[in-house]
Write an enzyme that holds these catalytic residues in place. Sequence first.
Site, PDB file in Angstrom:
ATOM      1  N   VAL A  46       0.834  -1.197   0.000  1.00  0.00           N
ATOM      2  CA  VAL A  46       0.000   0.000   0.000  1.00  0.00           C
ATOM      3  C   VAL A  46       0.876   1.256   0.000  1.00  0.00           C
ATOM      4  CG1 VAL A  46      -1.747   1.306   1.287  1.00  0.00           C
ATOM      5  CG2 VAL A  46      -1.908  -1.185   1.151  1.00  0.00           C
ATOM      6  N   CYS A  47       1.984   1.207   0.723  1.00  0.00           N
ATOM      7  CA  CYS A  47       2.848   2.382   0.893  1.00  0.00           C
ATOM      8  C   CYS A  47       3.283   3.021  -0.432  1.00  0.00           C
ATOM      9  CB  CYS A  47       4.064   2.035   1.751  1.00  0.00           C
ATOM     10  SG  CYS A  47       3.631   1.447   3.403  1.00  0.00           S
ATOM     11  N   PRO A  48       3.777   2.247  -1.415  1.00  0.00           N
ATOM     12  CA  PRO A  48       4.201   2.913  -2.643  1.00  0.00           C
ATOM     13  C   PRO A  48       3.045   3.555  -3.407  1.00  0.00           C
ATOM     14  CG  PRO A  48       4.369   0.532  -2.887  1.00  0.00           C
ATOM     15  CD  PRO A  48       4.070   0.811  -1.445  1.00  0.00           C
TER      16      PRO A  48
END
Length: 187
Positions: A46-48
């Site tokens: 999810v972070c990128p």
Amino acid sequence: MSLLNTEVKPFNATAYHNGEFVDVSDENLKGQWSVFFFYPADFTFVCPTELGDLADNYAEFKKLGVEIYSVSTDTHFTHKAWHDSSETINKLTYPMIADPTHAISRNFEVLIEDAGIAERGTFVVDPDGKIQIIELNAGNIGRNAEELLRKVKAAQYVRANPNEVCPAKWEEGEETLSPSLDLVGKI
């Protein structure tokens, strides 16, 4: 106790920014709007998508005089490696702060102690170094940079117009409210 309207605690850190390792501290916040965008870890899922969304909207934040600081408990070396190996992360031009000591994550009360990673937390800091907006998401729910941009515009508006408030879903240029006895029970 809420961190709203509290000053950001002093910190010193190293960030990966535009191909260099740079020092960042609470002193960098003075006189400008800032967004601290905590995320769990580099090389994840999810972070990128979130960091890429911020990168796609970074020019709009800069037009408003806002600096974005992404923060994870990874090292600045890991940030560089991720930047060099990911097409999405390679487009980031805002500072990626390293918090391997967890001091900044603790200061913002987003550290998951037993995992050594940060919650998905967003903090908008005004030019006085005070936190004006806090958003926390569960680890599996990504954030929206356009909604964050809308909230920053609202925070800037009410700072410049202290006798007005922004109603729900307020967008720049729309009407605001002037709280008064005349409005009680009429909205």
